[in-house]
Design a protein around this motif. Structure first.
Motif, PDB file in Angstrom:
ATOM      1  N   UNK A  11       0.774  -1.272   0.129  1.00  0.00           N
ATOM      2  CA  UNK A  11       0.030   0.133   0.048  1.00  0.00           C
ATOM      3  C   UNK A  11       0.827   1.243   0.040  1.00  0.00           C
ATOM      4  N   UNK A  12       1.809   1.116   0.833  1.00  0.00           N
ATOM      5  CA  UNK A  12       2.672   2.336   0.975  1.00  0.00           C
ATOM      6  C   UNK A  12       3.509   2.813  -0.460  1.00  0.00           C
ATOM      7  N   UNK A  13       3.740   1.481  -0.840  1.00  0.00           N
ATOM      8  CA  UNK A  13       4.894   1.726  -2.047  1.00  0.00           C
ATOM      9  C   UNK A  13       3.986   2.346  -3.201  1.00  0.00           C
ATOM     10  N   UNK A  14       2.735   2.475  -3.346  1.00  0.00           N
ATOM     11  CA  UNK A  14       1.922   2.934  -4.166  1.00  0.00           C
ATOM     12  C   UNK A  14       1.795   4.404  -4.286  1.00  0.00           C
ATOM     13  N   UNK A  15       2.228   4.830  -3.123  1.00  0.00           N
ATOM     14  CA  UNK A  15       1.968   6.469  -3.104  1.00  0.00           C
ATOM     15  C   UNK A  15       2.986   7.088  -3.946  1.00  0.00           C
ATOM     16  N   UNK A  16       2.449   8.498  -4.166  1.00  0.00           N
ATOM     17  CA  UNK A  16       3.270   9.302  -5.165  1.00  0.00           C
ATOM     18  C   UNK A  16       4.575   9.884  -4.834  1.00  0.00           C
ATOM     19  N   UNK A  17       5.061   9.348  -3.386  1.00  0.00           N
ATOM     20  CA  UNK A  17       6.264   9.913  -2.848  1.00  0.00           C
ATOM     21  C   UNK A  17       6.209  11.222  -2.330  1.00  0.00           C
ATOM     22  N   UNK A  18       4.940  11.639  -2.084  1.00  0.00           N
ATOM     23  CA  UNK A  18       4.871  12.884  -1.442  1.00  0.00           C
ATOM     24  C   UNK A  18       5.304  12.592   0.183  1.00  0.00           C
ATOM     25  N   UNK A  19       6.099  13.402   0.806  1.00  0.00           N
ATOM     26  CA  UNK A  19       6.358  13.381   2.209  1.00  0.00           C
ATOM     27  C   UNK A  19       5.222  13.790   2.875  1.00  0.00           C
ATOM     28  N   UNK A  20       4.916  12.732   3.774  1.00  0.00           N
ATOM     29  CA  UNK A  20       3.545  12.797   4.470  1.00  0.00           C
ATOM     30  C   UNK A  20       4.085  13.812   5.918  1.00  0.00           C
ATOM     31  N   UNK A  21       5.142  13.539   6.477  1.00  0.00           N
ATOM     32  CA  UNK A  21       5.470  14.357   7.780  1.00  0.00           C
ATOM     33  C   UNK A  21       6.910  14.483   7.857  1.00  0.00           C
ATOM     34  N   UNK A  22       7.640  15.579   7.950  1.00  0.00           N
ATOM     35  CA  UNK A  22       9.214  16.033   8.150  1.00  0.00           C
ATOM     36  C   UNK A  22       9.460  15.669   9.256  1.00  0.00           C
ATOM     37  N   UNK A  23      10.798  15.798   9.459  1.00  0.00           N
ATOM     38  CA  UNK A  23      11.420  15.931  10.716  1.00  0.00           C
ATOM     39  C   UNK A  23      11.970  14.554  11.039  1.00  0.00           C
ATOM     40  N   UNK A  24      12.545  14.223  12.390  1.00  0.00           N
ATOM     41  CA  UNK A  24      12.875  12.952  12.532  1.00  0.00           C
ATOM     42  C   UNK A  24      11.979  11.651  12.635  1.00  0.00           C
ATOM     43  N   UNK A  25      12.382  10.490  12.102  1.00  0.00           N
ATOM     44  CA  UNK A  25      11.486   9.402  12.068  1.00  0.00           C
ATOM     45  C   UNK A  25      11.036   9.026  13.457  1.00  0.00           C
ATOM     46  N   UNK A  26      10.156   8.062  13.493  1.00  0.00           N
ATOM     47  CA  UNK A  26       9.561   7.775  14.562  1.00  0.00           C
ATOM     48  C   UNK A  26      10.410   6.685  15.573  1.00  0.00           C
ATOM     49  N   UNK A  27      11.561   6.100  14.819  1.00  0.00           N
ATOM     50  CA  UNK A  27      12.637   5.255  15.296  1.00  0.00           C
ATOM     51  C   UNK A  27      14.013   6.023  15.249  1.00  0.00           C
ATOM     52  N   UNK A  28      13.915   7.135  14.828  1.00  0.00           N
ATOM     53  CA  UNK A  28      15.143   8.070  15.058  1.00  0.00           C
ATOM     54  C   UNK A  28      15.640   8.422  16.466  1.00  0.00           C
ATOM     55  N   UNK A  29      15.707   7.171  17.239  1.00  0.00           N
ATOM     56  CA  UNK A  29      15.738   7.911  18.735  1.00  0.00           C
ATOM     57  C   UNK A  29      16.955   8.630  19.193  1.00  0.00           C
TER      58      UNK A  29
END
Length: 251
Positions: free
Chosen positions: A154-172
């Protein structure tokens, strides 16, 4: 990209679908002496009370801040012992040195830390702490399940638009750096909890509906995947915890 109001628009699904935080996290907060009877807690971005309830059951008092009107109403019903303020972490006034512990559970990525960190520094008493954690939905170290393969498709079919910027949820590590910015707080404990939960098709629909970077059609497709796989799927999650100690008053 949808903003934080997305959660309030789906308050009912949020309350039904979000799984609890792992038992190990609550045990660790107790072992660290941060959460016990009499602890004065301010919780920012409290939602429908997923963290508020366990904090209250530990014997703490809670002042909860939640910007969404529908979520704040649900929080008041679910946790009547808490004092609930409807407003943002940035705009809600907090008394000085009134709290032993500040908490942000699956919320800190929405904050303007340049505003929130000095504000919490004033609101947390000397010797107090700031505990930040979030449920990351999907454990990259776990074996890929058939359901996760469908989610990835499902995620792979997205158009590549960044949905949320900043550090990722596991970039601890990056979150440790950001939360320590300005010298208001310094990290004293960092840990990741890995855990699993079984979800029914309806729970998958509710949960994925609440994700701010998922469309309604994508959430329905995830639910269909769970249905196709027998109506129940095992999900492997990670909950990073960062505990920071309030630093002495800055010049």
């Amino acid at each position: 990209m949808p903003g934080p109001s997305h959660f309030d628009d789906h308050a009912e699904a949020y309350e039904r679908g979000r799984p609890p935080y792992p038992d190990g996290l609550w045990a660790r907060l107790g072992e660290l002496g941060l959460l016990r009877s009499g602890t004065r807690v301010v919780e920012l971005g409290a939602g429908a009370g997923l963290a508020t309830g366990p904090v209250l059951r530990a014997g703490a008092s809670v002042t909860a801040v939640e910007p969404g009107r529908a979520l704040a109403a649900r929080l008041r019903r679910r946790c009547p012992e808490a004092t609930v303020h409807e407003g943002t972490a940035e705009s809600t006034p907090l008394p000085e040195a009134a709290f032993d512990l500040a908490v942000a559970a699956t919320a800190v990525h929405w904050f303007d830390l340049e505003v929130v960190l000095p504000k919490l520094h004033r609101a947390v008493a000397p010797g107090g702490h700031f505990a930040v954690w979030r449920n990351a939905f999907g454990d990259p170290s776990a074996a890929v399940t058939p359901f996760r393969e469908r989610v990835a498709g499902i995620v792979a079919r997205r158009d590549g638009e960044a949905r949320r910027g900043g550090a990722g949820e596991l970039d601890t590590d990056e979150w440790v750096n950001r939360l320590g910015g300005g010298g208001y707080f310094a990290a004293t404990h960092v840990e990741e909890f890995r855990w699993s939960v079984e979800l029914r098709t309806d729970q998958v629909r509710d949960l994925f509906t609440t994700f701010s970077d998922w469309s309604a059609a994508e959430a329905e497709e995830a639910a269909r995947a769970a249905h196709d796989l027998g109506g129940r799927v095992l999900e492997h999650y990670v909950t990073p915890l960062v505990v920071l100690e309030r630093q002495p008053s800055r010049p």
